[in-house]
Write a protein that holds these residues in place. Sequence first.
Motif, PDB file in Angstrom:
ATOM      1  N   TYR A   1      58.258  36.278  43.596  1.00  0.00           N
ATOM      2  CA  TYR A   1      57.559  37.463  44.094  1.00  0.00           C
ATOM      3  C   TYR A   1      56.050  37.312  43.880  1.00  0.00           C
ATOM      4  CZ  TYR A   1      55.843  42.165  44.714  1.00  0.00           C
ATOM      5  OH  TYR A   1      55.106  43.238  45.134  1.00  0.00           O
ATOM      6  N   SER A   2      55.656  36.956  42.656  1.00  0.00           N
ATOM      7  CA  SER A   2      54.214  36.872  42.396  1.00  0.00           C
ATOM      8  C   SER A   2      53.589  35.702  43.161  1.00  0.00           C
ATOM      9  CB  SER A   2      53.918  36.781  40.893  1.00  0.00           C
ATOM     10  OG  SER A   2      54.803  35.912  40.255  1.00  0.00           O
ATOM     11  N   ALA A   3      54.347  34.599  43.321  1.00  0.00           N
ATOM     12  CA  ALA A   3      53.816  33.461  44.082  1.00  0.00           C
ATOM     13  C   ALA A   3      53.505  33.873  45.522  1.00  0.00           C
ATOM     14  CB  ALA A   3      54.803  32.294  44.074  1.00  0.00           C
ATOM     15  N   PHE A   4      54.456  34.563  46.150  1.00  0.00           N
ATOM     16  CA  PHE A   4      54.237  34.931  47.548  1.00  0.00           C
ATOM     17  C   PHE A   4      53.208  36.040  47.687  1.00  0.00           C
ATOM     18  CE2 PHE A   4      58.021  32.377  48.129  1.00  0.00           C
ATOM     19  CZ  PHE A   4      57.659  31.662  49.266  1.00  0.00           C
ATOM     20  N   TYR A   5      53.160  36.925  46.709  1.00  0.00           N
ATOM     21  CA  TYR A   5      52.126  37.973  46.733  1.00  0.00           C
ATOM     22  C   TYR A   5      50.738  37.327  46.716  1.00  0.00           C
ATOM     23  CZ  TYR A   5      49.098  41.739  45.154  1.00  0.00           C
ATOM     24  OH  TYR A   5      48.061  42.622  45.036  1.00  0.00           O
ATOM     25  N   LEU A   6      50.514  36.403  45.778  1.00  0.00           N
ATOM     26  CA  LEU A   6      49.193  35.765  45.659  1.00  0.00           C
ATOM     27  C   LEU A   6      48.917  34.841  46.842  1.00  0.00           C
ATOM     28  CD1 LEU A   6      49.199  35.055  41.833  1.00  0.00           C
ATOM     29  CD2 LEU A   6      47.721  36.651  43.032  1.00  0.00           C
ATOM     30  N   TRP A   7      49.961  34.233  47.346  1.00  0.00           N
ATOM     31  CA  TRP A   7      49.825  33.348  48.504  1.00  0.00           C
ATOM     32  C   TRP A   7      49.319  34.151  49.704  1.00  0.00           C
ATOM     33  CZ3 TRP A   7      54.219  29.325  49.882  1.00  0.00           C
ATOM     34  CH2 TRP A   7      53.747  28.456  50.863  1.00  0.00           C
ATOM     35  N   SER A   8      49.967  35.291  49.971  1.00  0.00           N
ATOM     36  CA  SER A   8      49.571  36.064  51.150  1.00  0.00           C
ATOM     37  C   SER A   8      48.186  36.677  50.938  1.00  0.00           C
ATOM     38  CB  SER A   8      50.609  37.132  51.477  1.00  0.00           C
ATOM     39  OG  SER A   8      50.484  38.217  50.614  1.00  0.00           O
ATOM     40  N   ARG A   9      47.870  37.067  49.698  1.00  0.00           N
ATOM     41  CA  ARG A   9      46.516  37.569  49.421  1.00  0.00           C
ATOM     42  C   ARG A   9      45.468  36.508  49.712  1.00  0.00           C
ATOM     43  NH1 ARG A   9      44.454  42.049  46.377  1.00  0.00           N
ATOM     44  NH2 ARG A   9      42.418  41.098  46.545  1.00  0.00           N
ATOM     45  N   ALA A  10      45.746  35.291  49.284  1.00  0.00           N
ATOM     46  CA  ALA A  10      44.785  34.207  49.492  1.00  0.00           C
ATOM     47  C   ALA A  10      44.587  33.955  50.983  1.00  0.00           C
ATOM     48  CB  ALA A  10      45.266  32.936  48.795  1.00  0.00           C
ATOM     49  N   GLN A  11      45.663  34.076  51.754  1.00  0.00           N
ATOM     50  CA  GLN A  11      45.520  33.859  53.205  1.00  0.00           C
ATOM     51  C   GLN A  11      44.663  34.943  53.828  1.00  0.00           C
ATOM     52  OE1 GLN A  11      49.264  32.197  54.887  1.00  0.00           O
ATOM     53  NE2 GLN A  11      47.850  30.607  54.287  1.00  0.00           N
ATOM     54  N   GLY A  12      44.825  36.165  53.338  1.00  0.00           N
ATOM     55  CA  GLY A  12      44.032  37.267  53.871  1.00  0.00           C
ATOM     56  C   GLY A  12      42.589  37.237  53.399  1.00  0.00           C
ATOM     57  N   ALA A  13      42.331  36.498  52.317  1.00  0.00           N
ATOM     58  CA  ALA A  13      40.982  36.478  51.753  1.00  0.00           C
ATOM     59  C   ALA A  13      40.049  35.542  52.519  1.00  0.00           C
ATOM     60  CB  ALA A  13      41.025  36.075  50.285  1.00  0.00           C
ATOM     61  N   ARG A  14      40.622  34.645  53.336  1.00  0.00           N
ATOM     62  CA  ARG A  14      39.772  33.797  54.185  1.00  0.00           C
ATOM     63  C   ARG A  14      40.467  33.596  55.520  1.00  0.00           C
ATOM     64  NH1 ARG A  14      38.434  29.293  51.093  1.00  0.00           N
ATOM     65  NH2 ARG A  14      36.545  30.359  50.406  1.00  0.00           N
ATOM     66  N   THR A  15      40.234  34.544  56.451  1.00  0.00           N
ATOM     67  CA  THR A  15      40.941  34.431  57.732  1.00  0.00           C
ATOM     68  C   THR A  15      40.202  33.500  58.688  1.00  0.00           C
ATOM     69  OG1 THR A  15      39.905  36.518  58.348  1.00  0.00           O
ATOM     70  CG2 THR A  15      42.167  36.630  57.598  1.00  0.00           C
ATOM     71  N   THR A  16      38.887  33.312  58.493  1.00  0.00           N
ATOM     72  CA  THR A  16      38.166  32.313  59.289  1.00  0.00           C
ATOM     73  C   THR A  16      38.015  31.069  58.432  1.00  0.00           C
ATOM     74  OG1 THR A  16      36.898  34.117  60.250  1.00  0.00           O
ATOM     75  CG2 THR A  16      36.120  31.886  60.691  1.00  0.00           C
TER      76      THR A  16
END
Lengths: 236, 247
Positions: free
Chosen positions: A91-106
Amino acid sequence: MRCVATSTLPPSIQARRTTIAMKLVMAVSGSLFVLFVIAHMYGNLKMFGGQAAYDDYAHHLRTLGEPIAPYSGVLWIIRVVLLGSVLAHIYSAFYLWSRAQGARTTKYRMKKAAAATISARFMRWGGVALLLFLIWHILQFTTRTINVNGSHDSPYDNYVAAFQPSVWWVFVIYALAMVALAMHIRHGVWSATQTLGWTGNVRARRRANTLAITLAAVVSIGFILPAVFVLFGVIK
Amino acid sequence: MKITLKVWRQSGPKDSGGLATYELDDITEDMSFLEVLDVLNEGLITSGEEPVAFDSDCREGICGMCGLMINGSAHGPEVTTTCQLHMRSFSDGETITVEPWRADAFPVLKDLVVDRSAFDRIIQAGGFISVNTGAAPDAHAVPVPKENADKAFASAACIGCGACVAACPNASGMLFMGAKVTHLGLLPQGQPERDARVVKMVNQHDHEGFGGCTNIGECAAACPKEIPMDVISQLNKDLRTAMQHGR
Ligand code: HEM
Ligand code: FES
């Protein structure tokens, strides 16, 4: 878009609702896995002690804590704790993973890595690989749903059957999984010490990295060694 | 020197932008990188084109305004700020790609200029100490152990340029925040608000849309002030302590 530095404090301010708290969940659950894999690896080395030693050990796991605990009681407690840890870790891995993807969309057109180890870069996909391996491994040796090369009553016989040269691809799966495990432990152990706040100076960081590399090597080599000996017919 | 610049051009926050290529052949080795952009802009203005927007202020490596992603490295190939980077670090004929910091918490305003006020809001959330102002107290009125003073001082060297965020694969601002939390948390004046500070700052950081840290270390490698990963460990420890204190 906010172009001025007006303060906009988030509505809820709690330490446990932060990405650092998520990392703590990951560090604690990950550390439990590390303790588990060390114990598991040590147990597997009993293959070198022969059939009686290994089968006794497997049986002993079930009678552990008796008569205070019921038969298989401690084993089930360990299983429940590990399952809880796996769920929390994922759960925490995927939470942080998706946050990281949203933190740099370009994305950058050009980006060089200056410090990332291969292990660090492989944490997420490597973790997914380990999860798939874990499912395969449990189906093969725990539930015995997947039966590769005959099913026996003795855990020792099952081990020997699984790593025969005729089914060499099983060995390949385990060898690759141990590479993934070594890499995950190498970055994970270092990262956990840092997340727990134990690496506040250069020496502590160096020690944490040495510990991580050592554990990665010991666990992965320790696991694969008996399998190698079975493959080459030394253990039979 | 002759160089080819590939520069990110974007007319405004909503424009999708793209790389534009410019050739420059009157560059000398002792020009700073920003001077090269000045030369480029002079040429663009002369030919009636829109100059490249980029940030700078002190041009002596202390204000933190001038961050650019140069050939895939924050502030370019040396451990310094973009304004202190000189063309001798490049070779004749080289193609140099220049992009703005990329993080959704640092939106691009125009060309190479990003809005870093998310960092200001993190500081406003807790990166300060509350004291009555007035005459400065005597420097030796509150004793500070030498080791703490040194570490606090080294952390205070952070200029808030954002290179840590730009270099981080997760676009996380933990090195910046760790530097502030370590700087104030190691000094006696920082103690009363220590727990509240870290909790507020980290909440604000997450709220701004920065990613979480995975301890990869790209931040520390990119930091022009060489702030080490230690400060992130300290930040994590302070947050854990605050949690144990019921925050
Ligand atoms: C079930 C599949 C798994 C997945 C999807 C997974 C995923 C991840 C991810 C994404 C991270 C964070 C990476 C980072 O900090 O850079 C991580 C950290 C970690 N993992 Fe796993 N992992 C899995 C299994 C395991 C196993 C089997 C172990 C035991 C050896 C383990 C031990 C750790 C440790 C100790 C950490 C460090 C925690 C921290 O960063 O503070 N993981 N894992
Ligand atoms: S312009 Fe001030 S640090 Fe570069």
